[in-house]
Design an enzyme around this catalytic site. Structure first.
Site, PDB file in Angstrom:
ATOM      1  N   LEU A  42       0.831  -1.197   0.000  1.00  9.64           N
ATOM      2  CA  LEU A  42       0.000   0.000   0.000  1.00  9.64           C
ATOM      3  C   LEU A  42       0.872   1.256   0.000  1.00  9.64           C
ATOM      4  CD1 LEU A  42      -2.586  -1.203   2.689  1.00  9.64           C
ATOM      5  CD2 LEU A  42      -2.856  -1.250   0.197  1.00  9.64           C
ATOM      6  N   GLY A  44       0.985   3.639  -2.599  1.00 11.04           N
ATOM      7  CA  GLY A  44       1.119   4.252  -3.911  1.00 11.04           C
ATOM      8  C   GLY A  44       2.532   4.683  -4.257  1.00 11.04           C
ATOM      9  N   THR A  45       2.634   5.529  -5.264  1.00  6.76           N
ATOM     10  CA  THR A  45       3.940   6.029  -5.698  1.00  6.76           C
ATOM     11  C   THR A  45       4.658   6.741  -4.564  1.00  6.76           C
ATOM     12  OG1 THR A  45       3.258   6.276  -8.007  1.00  6.76           O
ATOM     13  CG2 THR A  45       5.090   7.643  -7.269  1.00  6.76           C
ATOM     14  N   ARG A 275       4.619  14.302 -14.928  1.00 12.85           N
ATOM     15  CA  ARG A 275       3.830  13.100 -14.679  1.00 12.85           C
ATOM     16  C   ARG A 275       2.472  13.228 -15.365  1.00 12.85           C
ATOM     17  NH1 ARG A 275       5.989   9.853 -10.957  1.00 12.85           N
ATOM     18  NH2 ARG A 275       4.014   8.819 -10.524  1.00 12.85           N
ATOM     19  N   HIS A 446      12.813  33.643  19.035  1.00 11.74           N
ATOM     20  CA  HIS A 446      14.161  34.021  18.606  1.00 11.74           C
ATOM     21  C   HIS A 446      15.191  33.139  19.306  1.00 11.74           C
ATOM     22  CE1 HIS A 446      17.539  36.610  17.464  1.00 11.74           C
ATOM     23  NE2 HIS A 446      17.954  36.505  18.733  1.00 11.74           N
TER      24      HIS A 446
END
Length: 467
Positions: A42, A44-45, A275, A446
Site C-alpha cells: 500500500l 502508492g507512488t 507526470r 528568537h
C-alpha cells in the site's frame, strides 16, 4: 452496514496518499469500505517509489555532503566520510517498508478490505479487481499518476543507464556523469542526491529558468544556488535524441528555439519532465466517463464526476500533483459521501522542493498576483536571519506578496534550509485570511528561521528591522 444492493458503501481504486486516506476516513465515518490496489504494498507512488524514498536519500546525502566539508568544516568539525551506498539504500528501503506496513495496519484497524489487483469498471457500481468482481454504492478513483515519457528517449530502469525517478532511486553505484532531463522538482531533488554523492550533474531544461510554475525570484535564485553547488545548467535547451551503447548514453541537445545541436555523454540519464494521470485500463468508457485534453478526470467542488456514484481525487483530477493535496481531497470526498461537508481550499496548497536549501511556496506568485491587481511585496534575506547565520545557511530569502489595498496575503515564497516547515505558518495564515500586518505583529521565537517570515511581512510596509 452497506446498502443491501451492494457489497460496499465505498470502493476506493488506488491506495496512494489520496486513496488510502479516503478509505480510512470513510471507514471512520461508519461506511463499509474496500480499497483496490495493484501494487504488492500500500501507499502508492509516494510511499513506495516517490516522496518517502527520495527524502530518505536526500537526507542521507545531506549528511554525507556536510561531512565532506562545507558548514561542518567551518564549524570546526573535520572528518573524512566513506560512502557505503548499499547501507544508504538499505535505510531507504527500511523507511519504505515501515511506512507501507503502517498503512496496512491502519487498514486492519479500520476494518477496510484490501482488494489486491488491477481494477476495471464494468459499470458505475461494479468493478472487477483481479479475478474478483466487487459492487459499491460509491466508487472513488484515486489512481494517481506516472512518469511522462519523452519521445526519442527510451527508459530502461533495469539497465540503469536511462532511468526515470524510480530507477534513479536504485542506482547500484554513483554515476560519474549524470544528465537530468527536466529542471523541475523531481529532477532537481534526485540530481542533488547523486551530485552530493560524487556525480557530475548536468540539468537540461526546455524553459529559460528552473522550477516552472514557481515565483520568478525563486526560480532565478534557485538557478544561482544550484550553479554554486556545482550543477551545470543548460537552460532553454531540449533533448532530441538518445542512443545507448553498453553502459553509456549519448544525448543530442539543441536550443529550445532552434540552433546548433551538440552531444553529451553520460553514465546515467534521468528523465523527469513531469507526470501524467493514470486513467488507462480503468474502463472509463464502460461508464461513459471521458477525460479532458490533459487526460484528467473533471469533477465538481465535491469531487463528483459526471457519472453518478463515481468520484475522483488526487493526481487524476486537475490541480497540482502533490501527496498532501490528494490527502486533503481523500478526507473531503469521504466526508461528502457520508453526507457531511468536505472542502479543500485549492488556493492554499503549499509546494516544497526538498533540495538544500529547501524551496517552498503557497498561493500566488508575484507575476500571478500582479495579473490580478496591485500588490505590495516584502522580501527578507536569510543572510540577515540570526539562526541561518549561526548555522552557516546564508542562501535564500522569504518573500511575502499582499494585496495593495486590503493587505491580505496572496502568496509567500521562501528559500531556506527549513523552508518546507516554515511554509506551514504561511499557509495557515492565508487560510484564515491574514494580512501582512497580522504576520508582522505576531511574536516569533528568537532565534529561529521563521523570524524571516515576520521580517518579510514587515517589509511589505517598509518597516523591517534587520535590513
Amino acid at each position: 452496514m452497506a446498502d443491501q444492493n451492494y457489497d460496499y458503501d465505498v470502493l476506493v481504486i488506488g491506495a496512494g496518499p489520496g486513496g488510502y486516506v479516503a478509505a480510512i476516513r470513510a471507514a471512520q465515518l461508519g461506511l463499509k469500505t474496500a480499497c483496490a490496489e495493484s501494487r504488492e504494498t500500500l501507499g502508492g507512488t509516494c510511499l513506495n517509489v516517490g516522496c518517502i524514498p527520495s527524502k530518505a536519500m536526500l537526507h542521507a546525502s545531506e549528511y554525507f555532503e556536510a561531512a565532506s566539508g562545507g558548514a561542518m568544516k567551518a564549524m570546526g568539525i573535520e572528518v573524512s566520510p566513506k560512502l557505503n551506498l548499499d547501507t544508504m539504500h538499505a535505510q531507504r528501503r527500511d523507511a519504505v517498508e515501515g511506512l507501507t506496513k503502517g498503512v496496512a495496519f491502519l487498514f486492519k484497524k479500520n476494518k477496510i478490505d484490501w482488494k489486491s489487483g488491477h481494477a476495471t469498471f464494468q459499470d458505475a457500481h461494479t468493478v472487477k479487481v483481479g479475478d474478483e468482481t466487487v459492487t459499491a454504492k460509491n466508487v472513488v478513483i484515486a489512481t494517481g499518476s506516472s512518469v511522462t515519457p519523452l519521445p526519442n528517449v527510451e527508459v530502461d530502469n533495469a539497465k540503469g543507464v536511462v532511468v526515470d525517478s524510480t530507477g534513479a532511486l536504485e542506482l547500484p553505484k554513483v554515476p560519474k556523469k549524470m544528465v537530468v532531463i527536466g529542471g523541475g522538482v523531481i529532477g532537481l531533488e534526485l540530481g542533488s542526491v547523486w551530485r552530493r554523492l560524487g556525480a557530475e550533474v548536468t540539468v537540461v531544461e526546455f524553459l529559460d529558468q528552473l522550477l516552472p510554475g514557481m515565483d520568478g525570484d525563486v526560480r532565478k535564485e534557485a538557478g544561482k544556488i544550484f550553479k554554486k553547488q556545482g550543477m551545470e545548467l543548460k537552460l532553454s535547451h531540449k533533448v532530441t535524441g538518445c542512443t545507448v551503447k553498453g553502459k553509456k548514453a549519448t544525448l543530442t541537445v539543441e536550443p529550445s528555439q532552434g540552433g546548433e545541436a551538440e552531444t553529451i555523454e553520460a553514465d546515467c540519464v534521468l528523465v523527469s519532465i513531469g507526470r501524467k494521470p493514470n486513467t488507462e485500463g480503468l474502463g472509463l468508457d464502460a461508464i461513459g466517463l471521458e477525460t479532458n485534453e490533459r487526460g484528467q478526470i473533471e469533477t465538481d467542488h465535491e469531487f463528483r464526476t459526471a457519472v453518478d456514484g463515481v468520484w475522483a481525487i488526487g493526481d487524476v483530477i486537475p490541480g497540482p500533483m502533490l501527496a498532501h493535496k490528494a490527502e486533503d481531497e481523500g478526507i473531503a470526498v469521504a466526508e461528502n459521501i457520508a453526507g457531511q461537508t468536505g472542502i479543500v481550499n485549492h488556493d492554499v496548497i503549499p509546494s516544497v522542493v526538498y533540495t538544500w536549501p529547501e524551496i517552498a511556496g503557497v498561493g500566488l506568485t508575484e507575476e500571478q498576483a500582479k495579473g490580478k491587481g496591485k500588490v505590495k511585496v516584502g522580501k527578507f534575506p536569510m543572510l540577515a536571519n540570526s539562526r541561518a547565520k549561526t548555522n552557516h545557511e546564508p542562501d535564500g530569502f522569504v518573500k511575502v506578496i499582499a494585496d495593495a489595498e486590503t493587505d491580505r496575503v496572496l502568496g509567500v515564497w521562501c528559500i531556506a534550509s527549513v523552508a518546507g516547515t516554515m511554509i506551514a505558518q504561511a499557509a495557515q495564515a492565508m487560510e484564515f485570511g491574514a494580512t501582512s500586518e497580522d504576520i508582522a505583529y505576531t511574536c516569533h521565537a528568537h532565534p529561529t528561521h521563521s523570524e524571516a517570515i515576520k521580517e518579510a511581512a514587515m517589509a511589505v510596509t517598509s518597516k523591517p528591522i534587520h535590513i
